[in-house]
Scaffold this motif. Structure first.
Motif, PDB file in Angstrom:
ATOM      1  N   CYS A   1       0.833  -1.198   0.000  1.00  0.00           N
ATOM      2  CA  CYS A   1       0.000   0.000   0.000  1.00  0.00           C
ATOM      3  C   CYS A   1       0.867   1.247   0.000  1.00  0.00           C
ATOM      4  O   CYS A   1       2.095   1.181   0.112  1.00  0.00           O
ATOM      5  N   TYR A   2       0.230   2.395  -0.130  1.00  0.00           N
ATOM      6  CA  TYR A   2       0.847   3.683   0.148  1.00  0.00           C
ATOM      7  C   TYR A   2       0.360   4.109   1.533  1.00  0.00           C
ATOM      8  O   TYR A   2      -0.843   4.102   1.788  1.00  0.00           O
ATOM      9  N   PHE A   3       1.276   4.448   2.437  1.00  0.00           N
ATOM     10  CA  PHE A   3       0.868   4.812   3.792  1.00  0.00           C
ATOM     11  C   PHE A   3       1.302   6.238   4.109  1.00  0.00           C
ATOM     12  O   PHE A   3       2.385   6.684   3.723  1.00  0.00           O
ATOM     13  N   GLY A   4       0.424   6.954   4.806  1.00  0.00           N
ATOM     14  CA  GLY A   4       0.664   8.362   5.118  1.00  0.00           C
ATOM     15  C   GLY A   4       1.248   8.576   6.507  1.00  0.00           C
ATOM     16  O   GLY A   4       1.433   7.641   7.279  1.00  0.00           O
ATOM     17  N   PRO A   5       1.521   9.851   6.859  1.00  0.00           N
ATOM     18  CA  PRO A   5       2.114  10.179   8.156  1.00  0.00           C
ATOM     19  C   PRO A   5       1.267   9.727   9.340  1.00  0.00           C
ATOM     20  O   PRO A   5       1.807   9.359  10.386  1.00  0.00           O
ATOM     21  N   ASP A   6      -0.055   9.744   9.171  1.00  0.00           N
ATOM     22  CA  ASP A   6      -0.934   9.319  10.269  1.00  0.00           C
ATOM     23  C   ASP A   6      -0.801   7.828  10.550  1.00  0.00           C
ATOM     24  O   ASP A   6      -0.857   7.396  11.706  1.00  0.00           O
TER      25      ASP A   6
END
Length: 489
Positions: A226-231
């Motif tokens: 996946c692509y994962f964000g800062p949160d």
């Protein structure tokens, strides 16, 4: 990522030293494919793993996978180098790949994974996955990657051609297509879905990439993970009480990149990945404080023309350089040990006594008699003038000026402490101290110590330390500055 580039591995060992009980290494996957010497890299890494099982750690990457190897070169390399037994060797290596850990945790604070995480990443589940437990008769209940992959391949063999028609997998395509993405295009159920959660955990760890946006979404480019964000990063760090993540998986122009408020560090060690000069390689050093210290490098054109013997000799020279440094750091103790064999104070001992005395001081358990030709010049009468030998040893470790050797000995014994100070001043962890970083730290230091030092004085000091006048201070210049200050006093 080393990706079969042996020059980069040798350069790392040359700069940082070989693995040892006092120097631990974590190699973060993608040892193979693309480069031409994947097999040599595996042999070197597996050998060190056998010698130092507590100090050498090998994480699995997305390229430690049979289907990926078929496309990106490692399978072909093995078959070409071992024509008679290639298939057997390849199968053995694939079995080893399945045993490799999926993550490494340092001091319960730094998580090292090859790709990334997702909003469902569960470290407890990852730890419990039985990575290699053959159950050939019970395919529906398999919980390990190896047997599950075998079952999937058997199940979807007739559908691979259909997948190939649905997905463009031309060699010119820069993005990677995994076998897992082929599987995702098929209509599998039953046994496949029974292990979907464990399968997803592994895919996320090996294939995911960070993104600047919040949230977590499917990594359609790679076909897995996946692509994962800062949160997502923040929640994982809080859940497991971690300080930050280190991952690889993506080529970076400078060899490294921080993101997610410096909580995610990407390290890519294959320099000149696309072509000569395309990118630098890097590795990260962590001390007891777990502050990341980045070291960048770039294998030059000369390295590509060296023979294998010449490349190996470079690594050997790195080991002997570290050994000579250790000998020098114990100069005083060595002199006392030598004098015990030199009752008449002639300044000479036999080479056999030299070997015995060195081991009595260093306690390294090394075959000193065999290593002696690399450390001591041969003599016609079999005797060693140990005082001149120690003088020669000192010359390697310092500039030609006559500096009190006992002082230098102390500096080399405290090298790790000086390196810690260097990293504190090097605020952006670039491996170099800029004039601005030096200025800020020295202002704070002079204020704390009540030393009246003007801005001009600080500028003069930093310029005197920058010996090569490149506008930065590297670690060798930093060490040299300590010596010169002491000499002037």
């Amino acid at each position: 990522d080393l990706h079969g580039q042996l020059d980069d591995l040798f350069l790392i060992f040359y700069k940082n030293g070989l693995p040892s009980p006092s120097k631990s290494y974590v190699f973060n996957g993608d040892f193979v494919d693309r480069g031409k010497q994947s097999l040599e890299i595996l042999i070197v890494l597996f050998t060190f793993l056998l010698i130092y099982p507590k100090e050498v750690h090998l994480n699995r990457g997305n390229h430690e996978d049979h289907m990926v190897n078929l496309r990106y070169g490692f399978a072909k390399e093995v078959m070409q180098k071992y024509k008679a037994h290639g298939k057997k060797i390849l199968k053995m290596i694939q079995n080893v790949f399945c045993w490799l850990p999926l993550a490494t945790l340092i001091d319960q604070k730094v998580l090292i994974i090859h790709g990334g995480i997702s909003d469902t990443t569960d470290l407890d589940m990852l730890e419990k996955i039985q990575r290699n437990k053959p159950q050939p008769a019970q395919a529906p209940s398999m919980a390990n990657r190896l047997e599950f992959s075998r079952w999937v391949r058997q199940t979807v063999q007739e559908q691979i051609e259909r997948c190939r028609r649905l997905v463009d997998i031309s060699e010119s395509e820069s993005e990677e297509l995994t076998y897992s993405s082929m599987v995702s295009l098929t209509d599998l159920d039953g046994p496949c879905r029974a292990h979907q959660e464990e399968w997803k955990q592994i895919l996320d760890i090996l294939w995911s990439d960070p993104m600047p946006q919040e949230g977590c979404r499917v990594n359609t480019v790679r076909g897995g993970g996946c692509y994962f964000g800062p949160d997502v990063t923040r929640k994982i760090l809080e859940k497991y009480n971690l300080q930050f993540l280190i991952r690889s998986h993506e080529c970076k122009h400078e060899g490294y990149e921080f993101c997610h408020n410096r909580k995610v560090l990407t390290i890519f060690s294959a320099s000149n990945y696309y072509e000569i000069g395309s990118n630098r390689g890097a590795y990260v050093k962590l001390g007891p404080d777990l502050v990341p210290h980045i070291v960048q490098y770039q294998a030059n054109k000369t390295a590509h023309t060296l023979t294998m013997t010449q490349r190996i000799s470079r690594v050997e020279e790195s080991a002997f350089r570290a050994l000579r440094e250790k000998l020098f750091a114990h100069t005083s103790a060595l002199i006392s040990a030598f004098k015990a064999y030199d009752k008449d104070d002639t300044g000479r001992i036999t080479l056999s006594n030299w070997a015995t005395a060195v081991e009595s001081v260093l306690h390294l358990g090394l075959p000193w008699r065999m290593l002696r030709p690399q450390l001591v010049r041969s003599t016609a009468d079999g005797m060693l003038e140990y005082k001149s030998w120690l003088d020669d040893l000192a010359m390697e470790q310092r500039s030609p000026e006559h500096i009190q050797s006992s002082l230098l000995e102390v500096i080399y014994r405290n090298r790790s402490n000086l390196e810690t100070i260097f990293r504190i001043i090097d605020r952006d962890h670039s491996g170099l101290i800029s004039f601005e970083e030096f200025h800020q730290t020295w202002k704070l230091f002079s204020s704390h110590m009540n030393i009246d030092l003007t801005d001009d004085g600080i500028n003069d000091l930093v310029r005197s330390i920058d010996f090569n006048k490149d506008g930065n201070i590297d670690f060798n210049e930093f060490l040299e500055a300590f010596r010169l200050v002491k000499q002037s006093q």
